[in-house]
Design a protein around this motif. Structure first.
Motif, short mmCIF file in Angstrom:
data_model
loop_
_atom_site.label_atom_id
_atom_site.label_comp_id
_atom_site.label_asym_id
_atom_site.label_seq_id
_atom_site.Cartn_x
_atom_site.Cartn_y
_atom_site.Cartn_z
N VAL A 376 1.04 -1.33 -0.01
CA VAL A 376 0.04 0.12 0.02
C VAL A 376 0.89 1.28 -0.13
N PHE A 377 0.68 2.24 -0.72
CA PHE A 377 1.26 3.43 -1.02
C PHE A 377 0.56 4.50 -0.70
N SER A 378 1.48 5.49 -0.21
CA SER A 378 1.02 6.87 0.22
C SER A 378 2.03 7.89 0.08
N ALA A 379 1.63 9.15 -0.15
CA ALA A 379 2.37 10.30 -0.31
C ALA A 379 3.05 10.72 1.02
N SER A 380 4.26 11.07 1.24
CA SER A 380 4.60 11.65 2.48
C SER A 380 3.82 13.07 2.93
N THR A 381 3.33 13.35 3.95
CA THR A 381 2.70 14.67 4.28
C THR A 381 3.97 15.61 5.03
N SER A 382 4.89 15.09 5.06
CA SER A 382 6.03 16.00 5.70
C SER A 382 6.50 17.06 5.19
N GLN A 383 6.01 17.40 3.76
CA GLN A 383 6.42 18.47 3.00
C GLN A 383 5.10 18.93 2.28
N THR A 384 5.14 20.05 1.79
CA THR A 384 4.22 20.82 0.91
C THR A 384 3.84 19.65 -0.09
N PRO A 385 2.64 19.27 -0.29
CA PRO A 385 2.50 18.18 -1.29
C PRO A 385 2.86 18.71 -2.63
N VAL A 386 3.56 17.50 -3.16
CA VAL A 386 3.97 17.51 -4.77
C VAL A 386 3.31 16.60 -5.56
N CYS A 387 2.87 15.49 -4.65
CA CYS A 387 2.07 14.62 -5.50
C CYS A 387 1.11 13.88 -4.57
N VAL A 388 0.23 13.33 -5.04
CA VAL A 388 -0.97 12.58 -4.22
C VAL A 388 -0.92 11.16 -5.01
N THR A 389 -1.47 10.29 -3.90
CA THR A 389 -1.68 8.88 -4.46
C THR A 389 -3.20 8.69 -4.39
N THR A 390 -3.74 7.75 -5.40
CA THR A 390 -4.91 7.25 -5.40
C THR A 390 -5.18 5.99 -6.04
N GLY A 391 -6.40 5.64 -6.50
CA GLY A 391 -6.50 4.41 -6.86
C GLY A 391 -6.33 3.08 -5.90
N SER A 392 -6.34 1.96 -6.50
CA SER A 392 -6.19 0.72 -5.49
C SER A 392 -5.00 0.59 -5.03
N ASN A 393 -5.01 0.76 -3.48
CA ASN A 393 -3.96 0.55 -2.64
C ASN A 393 -2.76 1.62 -2.85
N GLY A 394 -3.24 2.86 -3.40
CA GLY A 394 -2.58 4.06 -3.58
C GLY A 394 -1.40 4.02 -4.64
N SER A 395 -1.57 2.89 -5.51
CA SER A 395 -0.68 2.75 -6.53
C SER A 395 -0.47 3.70 -7.73
N THR A 396 -1.74 4.64 -7.81
CA THR A 396 -1.57 5.78 -8.79
C THR A 396 -0.96 6.98 -8.38
N VAL A 397 0.06 7.46 -8.85
CA VAL A 397 0.41 8.81 -8.27
C VAL A 397 0.61 9.79 -9.09
N CYS A 398 -0.11 11.16 -8.84
CA CYS A 398 -0.42 12.00 -9.72
C CYS A 398 0.67 13.44 -9.19
N GLY A 399 1.23 13.80 -10.28
CA GLY A 399 2.09 15.14 -9.88
C GLY A 399 1.12 16.34 -9.72
N LEU A 400 1.35 17.06 -8.51
CA LEU A 400 0.79 18.47 -8.25
C LEU A 400 1.30 19.65 -8.72
N LYS A 401 2.89 19.70 -8.51
CA LYS A 401 3.68 20.61 -8.97
C LYS A 401 5.08 20.03 -8.92
N THR A 402 5.95 20.85 -9.49
CA THR A 402 7.21 20.29 -9.58
C THR A 402 8.14 20.00 -8.37
N GLY A 403 9.09 19.17 -8.15
CA GLY A 403 9.74 18.97 -6.70
C GLY A 403 9.76 17.54 -6.50
N PRO A 404 10.49 17.37 -5.44
CA PRO A 404 10.75 15.81 -4.91
C PRO A 404 9.33 15.25 -4.30
N CYS A 405 8.96 14.08 -4.84
CA CYS A 405 7.77 13.23 -4.38
C CYS A 405 8.29 12.08 -3.45
#
Length: 532
Positions: A376-405
């Protein structure tokens, strides 16, 4: 006693035998005794004084002649010749004593065939010279004759003596002894037991020995079982002056089969899917120790006599050890060894990070452990969100802005596996170049991309990193046909690859399928209608 004395002066020069005969005739002439044994005594008066000497002679009633009995002529009346001497002979009957000593009158009696000896009661008697006396020993019940000593010897019950002199002897009667065993001990092969027995009154110890040395041995009173079977122990007790040796007694002991004991070695340390070896020391048969699993759902055995244990599931694994017996030993009592099968650990390994651009999504993959639970995947919340996960078990990652995800991966455990340690993977969300697909007849067909998620009809635009190669595929629905590309793509093939060096636009055309219209006509029509 008959006795007669006469005197005779005789010159000792004609020999000793003549003197003796003369003396006997002198005495015989004085009286006429009956035949029998007599003693001739003479007093000799000579120049040296009075001398006494005697000898035994017998008178024969038939010949009337004396003859020596029991002594030699050389021992009697020997004086210096050439002198005159006075002789006073006498003639008398002779008796001799027989003395019997009974050391144990309670044990028996000794009786004579004549003369009245019955010892116990009468133990001394006199007998006429040369009387033959037969003595008989008679033991009492519980006693036996131990033997003669003195003038009689040996262990025969009778003894005969000729009374040519006094005799003395000793007789002994010995009490009998018996040996009584106590209860037989219980003895098995390899084990010991104690035998005991009560002996007779001699006080001598009872000595034990084995007559079946292949089955049992004995040391003192301790019996050791050597093999299964019948053990015979013999008991003996020596006698003494008053007691006979006891008759040998025996006791039969059944030597049972011995026991075997199994001792396990150290338990192996095994995790799920792993294996280890068990060992055990067996008994005296030397037969192999056989192992088996009592918990096959937790662990299984294989290999040499089942000594290799493989963990199947977490829990308590119980292994049983057995050893067969033989002619001398019973089967060993089964032994058990229980130990824990620990949960196995899991590890998550990320695949290569996906290419994610701003406004675009991609699929994240990773290999987890053997529990079968999903990663199961999730995006780290320790920084301003650069990416988010969605879909089954969070396996889909989407870019919100440039930067380290930074994506976090977890895998849960189960009954047999621990939860995998959390791992992370960081990658960059990069700026994207827009690829827009125009599908004027979306009801006639779709256009999809190999990456980036374009599925036009529904989603007709996606962002891609610069330099990306995006393959578009036109898929008409039934009854329709693809009639060509326009914009960044051209031609009539169903696929087109676009290089994202800049933002791109592609047009896809679909039309009703016309069966008889040749291809060249469709091409002309497409050109006249502004297709590329």
């Amino acid at each position: 006693m008959k006795e007669q004395t006469n005197s005779l002066r005789y010159y000792l020069g004609s020999g000793l035998v003549l003197l003796l005969a003369t003396l006997m005739n002198l005495a015989y002439g004085a009286v006429t005794p009956s035949s029998g044994n007599y003693q001739l005594s003479a007093s000799v008066m000579g120049s040296g004084g009075v001398y006494q000497q005697s000898a035994h002679y017998g008178l024969n009633s038939t010949s009337g002649q004396p003859s020596p009995v029991g002594v030699s002529a050389s021992t009697a009346f020997h004086y210096a010749s050439g002198f005159w001497h006075d002789y006073s002979p006498s003639f008398a009957a002779v008796n001799f004593a027989l003395s019997v000593t009974n050391q144990n009158s309670q044990g028996g009696t000794v009786a004579s065939n004549s003369g009245g000896i019955n010892c116990g009661l009468i133990c001394n008697q006199e007998f006429v010279l040369n009387t033959v006396v037969t003595l008989t020993a008679t033991p009492q019940t519980g006693y036996s004759f131990a033997g003669w000593t003195g003038d009689c010897t040996g262990t025969a019950l009778t003894c005969s003596l000729t009374m040519a002199k006094a005799h003395s002897l000793t007789v002994n009667f010995a009490a009998n002894q018996t040996i009584s065993f106590a209860s037989a001990p219980v003895v098995v092969v390899g084990g010991t037991g104690t035998v005991s027995a009560t002996g007779g009154g001699s006080g001598n110890p009872v000595i034990f020995s084995s007559t079946t040395t292949g089955v049992c041995s004995v040391n003192g009173s301790t019996v050791t079982g050597l093999s299964a079977g019948t053990c015979i122990i013999a008991a003996d007790q020596a006698g003494n002056a008053n007691y006979n040796a006891a008759p040998e007694a025996t006791q039969t002991i059944t030597i049972g089969k011995g026991s075997q004991t199994l001792s396990f070695g150290a338990a192996p340390s095994i995790g799920i899917g792993g294996s280890g070896t068990v060992s055990a020391t067996g008994g005296a048969t030397g037969n192999p120790v056989i192992f088996g699993s009592m918990t096959p759902s937790v662990c299984s055995v294989s290999g040499n006599f089942g000594s290799v244990v493989t963990a199947v599931a977490a829990g308590t694994c119980t292994i049983q050890a057995d050893e067969a017996g033989d002619n001398n030993y019973n089967d060993a009592t089964p032994a058990k060894l229980s130990f824990s099968i620990a949960k196995a650990n899991q590890v998550i390994i990320f695949d290569a990070p996906p290419l994610v651009t701003v406004g675009n999504c991609a699929t994240m993959t990773a290999i987890g452990g053997a529990s079968g639970n999903p990663v199961v995947f999730s995006a780290s919340t320790s920084q301003t969100p650069v990416c988010v996960t969605t879909g089954s078990n969070g396996s889909t990652v989407c870019g919100l802005k440039t930067g380290p995800c930074t994506l976090i991966a977890n895998q849960a455990g189960n009954a047999n596996y621990n939860a995998a340690p959390q791992v992370t993977q960081t990658f960059s969300v990069i700026p994207g170049l827009a690829l827009t697909v125009s599908n004027a007849n979306a009801t006639f067909g779709n256009v999809i991309s190999n990456v980036g998620g374009i599925n036009c009809g529904a989603n007709c635009s996606a962002s891609f990193p610069s330099g990306s190669l995006v393959t578009l595929t036109a898929i008409p629905v039934s009854g329709y046909q693809f009639t060509g590309w326009g914009g960044a793509c051209s031609g009539y093939g169903n696929s087109c690859t676009v290089t994202m060096s800049t933002a791109q636009t592609v047009t896809a055309k679909f039309a009703v399928f016309k069966i008889h219209q040749p291809v060249w006509k469709r091409m002309i029509k497409s050109i006249t209608q502004g297709g590329g």
